[in-house]
Design a protein around this motif. Structure first.
Motif, PDB file in Angstrom:
ATOM      1  N   LYS A 186       0.847  -1.186   0.000  1.00 27.63           N
ATOM      2  CA  LYS A 186       0.000   0.000   0.000  1.00 27.63           C
ATOM      3  C   LYS A 186       0.887   1.243   0.000  1.00 27.63           C
ATOM      4  O   LYS A 186       1.910   1.300   0.700  1.00 27.63           O
ATOM      5  N   LYS A 187       0.487   2.235  -0.772  1.00 29.33           N
ATOM      6  CA  LYS A 187       1.272   3.462  -0.874  1.00 29.33           C
ATOM      7  C   LYS A 187       0.691   4.536   0.056  1.00 29.33           C
ATOM      8  O   LYS A 187      -0.519   4.774   0.049  1.00 29.33           O
ATOM      9  N   ILE A 188       1.563   5.165   0.813  1.00 26.80           N
ATOM     10  CA  ILE A 188       1.112   6.183   1.759  1.00 26.80           C
ATOM     11  C   ILE A 188       1.987   7.423   1.648  1.00 26.80           C
ATOM     12  O   ILE A 188       3.211   7.331   1.492  1.00 26.80           O
ATOM     13  N   LEU A 189       1.346   8.563   1.685  1.00 23.52           N
ATOM     14  CA  LEU A 189       2.046   9.849   1.684  1.00 23.52           C
ATOM     15  C   LEU A 189       1.915  10.469   3.065  1.00 23.52           C
ATOM     16  O   LEU A 189       0.812  10.556   3.606  1.00 23.52           O
ATOM     17  N   GLN A 212       4.732   1.231   1.232  1.00 22.32           N
ATOM     18  CA  GLN A 212       5.586   2.043   0.372  1.00 22.32           C
ATOM     19  C   GLN A 212       5.365   3.494   0.810  1.00 22.32           C
ATOM     20  O   GLN A 212       4.295   4.061   0.579  1.00 22.32           O
ATOM     21  N   TRP A 264       5.968   7.485   1.062  1.00 26.92           N
ATOM     22  CA  TRP A 264       6.412   8.716   0.406  1.00 26.92           C
ATOM     23  C   TRP A 264       6.436   9.837   1.447  1.00 26.92           C
ATOM     24  O   TRP A 264       5.435  10.080   2.117  1.00 26.92           O
ATOM     25  N   HIS A 305       3.604  13.892 -10.264  1.00 21.85           N
ATOM     26  CA  HIS A 305       3.709  12.663  -9.483  1.00 21.85           C
ATOM     27  C   HIS A 305       2.728  11.618 -10.002  1.00 21.85           C
ATOM     28  O   HIS A 305       3.076  10.429 -10.124  1.00 21.85           O
ATOM     29  N   HIS A 364       4.128   8.170 -11.014  1.00 28.41           N
ATOM     30  CA  HIS A 364       4.017   7.155  -9.964  1.00 28.41           C
ATOM     31  C   HIS A 364       2.587   6.768  -9.601  1.00 28.41           C
ATOM     32  O   HIS A 364       2.380   5.847  -8.811  1.00 28.41           O
ATOM     33  N   TRP A 386      -1.837   7.800  -4.193  1.00 30.67           N
ATOM     34  CA  TRP A 386      -1.548   7.109  -2.934  1.00 30.67           C
ATOM     35  C   TRP A 386      -2.823   6.462  -2.404  1.00 30.67           C
ATOM     36  O   TRP A 386      -3.919   6.971  -2.616  1.00 30.67           O
ATOM     37  N   ASP A 387      -2.643   5.349  -1.708  1.00 32.03           N
ATOM     38  CA  ASP A 387      -3.787   4.697  -1.075  1.00 32.03           C
ATOM     39  C   ASP A 387      -4.234   5.475   0.158  1.00 32.03           C
ATOM     40  O   ASP A 387      -5.422   5.568   0.450  1.00 32.03           O
ATOM     41  N   ILE A 395      -3.246   9.058   2.719  1.00 30.18           N
ATOM     42  CA  ILE A 395      -2.506  10.297   2.943  1.00 30.18           C
ATOM     43  C   ILE A 395      -2.662  10.690   4.404  1.00 30.18           C
ATOM     44  O   ILE A 395      -3.780  10.738   4.927  1.00 30.18           O
ATOM     45  N   PRO A 412      -7.417   9.683  -1.922  1.00 29.06           N
ATOM     46  CA  PRO A 412      -7.015   8.394  -1.351  1.00 29.06           C
ATOM     47  C   PRO A 412      -8.197   7.657  -0.716  1.00 29.06           C
ATOM     48  O   PRO A 412      -9.300   8.198  -0.597  1.00 29.06           O
TER      49      PRO A 412
END
Length: 336
Positions: free
Chosen positions: A3-6, A28, A30, A67, A71, A74-75, A77, A114
């Motif tokens: 999972k992508k997180i900012l 993942q 950011w 971004h 890329h 994000w999932d 934030i 997100p």
């Protein structure tokens, strides 16, 4: 896939720990930073960086669009970016409310919303309420912020509430302390110099949360997919105005200190003078009228029952353990 997180405001005290929390959970991560931001506490090679300028909405839109092309989105934030010290009320509104609003509007425009948007607010949005009976502030209470900082955070919260179906989660931590934090460090530094300072003679009930416990609460909300909720965060205990300094003294070997109790009228005058003096040099003083109102507030109790029941939160760092950790860290890093 991970999972992508900012995490915005990632170079700051709380933000850097939120980044570490994401890495520990195999996400993942950011780190949202300004080009000029320090990356001292963002050294892990797994961290990816997103340069985001919240002071310029047009520039921010360009950065987010770029971004997305390169890329994706994000999932999750966690919006931790914001301001805590400013020269004027307008600067608080710009740095906290307007920056948050423009950020969300751009995310929506670019179809980058997100699954969850976690907003780090503050207990200060409620202001000095329930000071007659010293009962815990409840989520159904009407906020009455008396600081520019608290008002700007409340305006951000009201904006989030107004968005239909927007997947926000709001956290309102009380005083957050831990390694890397500099405001509470000033107390340890003062005690090391044999001086202790207390604001006012009237009873003051204070609450705290260790930064790692705040991080834990945030990721519990993400893991449980909570949306459209707001939570107070503390360690669940209430302390007197002297407890923090007494614990610092204990960890420092009980040095001799001169304890000064500053009347609130004098503290108010000193705050004004310090603020005006700083403005002459184009700076922001740690002691200022907004900070005075925070120090003046007598009741910082808050009800964390919803956090415990809904998320299964339990603080791991009561104040005694937390102070032990920060004093050890200050010494290790050469701050003391």
């Amino acid at each position: 896939m991970k999972k992508k997180i900012l995490v915005t405001g990632a170079s700051g005290f709380i933000g850097s720990f939120l980044v570490e929390g994401g890495l520990e959970r195999e996400m993942q991560v950011w780190a949202g930073v300004r080009k000029s931001s320090s990356r001292k506490y963002l050294q892990d090679t797994r961290i990816q960086f997103a340069e985001l300028d919240f002071t310029d909405s047009d520039k921010l839109e360009g950065q987010l669009a770029k971004h997305k092309r390169e890329h994706g989105g994000w999932d999750y934030i966690i919006h931790c970016a914001g301001v805590t010290k400013c020269r004027s009320k307008a600067d608080f509104e710009i740095g906290n409310y307007w920056a948050t609003r423009y950020f969300i509007e751009i995310l929506s425009k670019l179809d980058m919303l997100p699954e969850q948007f976690v907003y780090i607010s503050s207990l200060s949005v409620f202001g000095p309420i329930r000071e007659k009976d010293y009962s815990s502030i409840q989520e159904q209470d009407v906020p009455q912020p008396n600081t520019a900082y608290g008002q700007s955070k409340l305006h951000s919260e009201e904006y989030l509430h107004s968005l239909k179906d927007f997947p926000y989660v709001i956290f309102r931590p009380t005083g957050v302390y831990g390694p890397r934090e500099r405001d509470y460090f000033l107390m340890a530094k003062s005690i090391a110099q044999h001086i202790d300072f207390v604001a006012g003679f009237k009873r003051q009930d204070i609450t705290f949360v260790y930064v790692q416990d705040l991080v834990k609460a945030v990721y519990l909300a993400i893991e449980k997919k909570v949306i459209r909720r707001a939570y107070f965060v503390s360690d669940g205990q209430v302390y007197s105005s002297r407890t923090f300094s007494d614990l610092i003294r204990k960890e420092m070997g009980n040095p001799f200190v001169l304890r000064f109790v500053c009347p609130l009228f004098l503290l108010k005058a000193l705050s004004f003078l310090a603020d005006q003096g700083a403005k002459l040099f184009g700076k922001v003083s740690t002691l200022n009228p907004d900070k005075y109102k925070i120090m003046k507030q007598r009741n910082w109790r808050c009800d964390i029952t919803p956090l415990e029941k809904e998320l299964g939160y339990k603080a791991e760092y009561p104040l005694e353990r937390g102070v032990k950790e920060i004093i050890a860290w200050y010494k290790k890093e050469g701050w003391l």
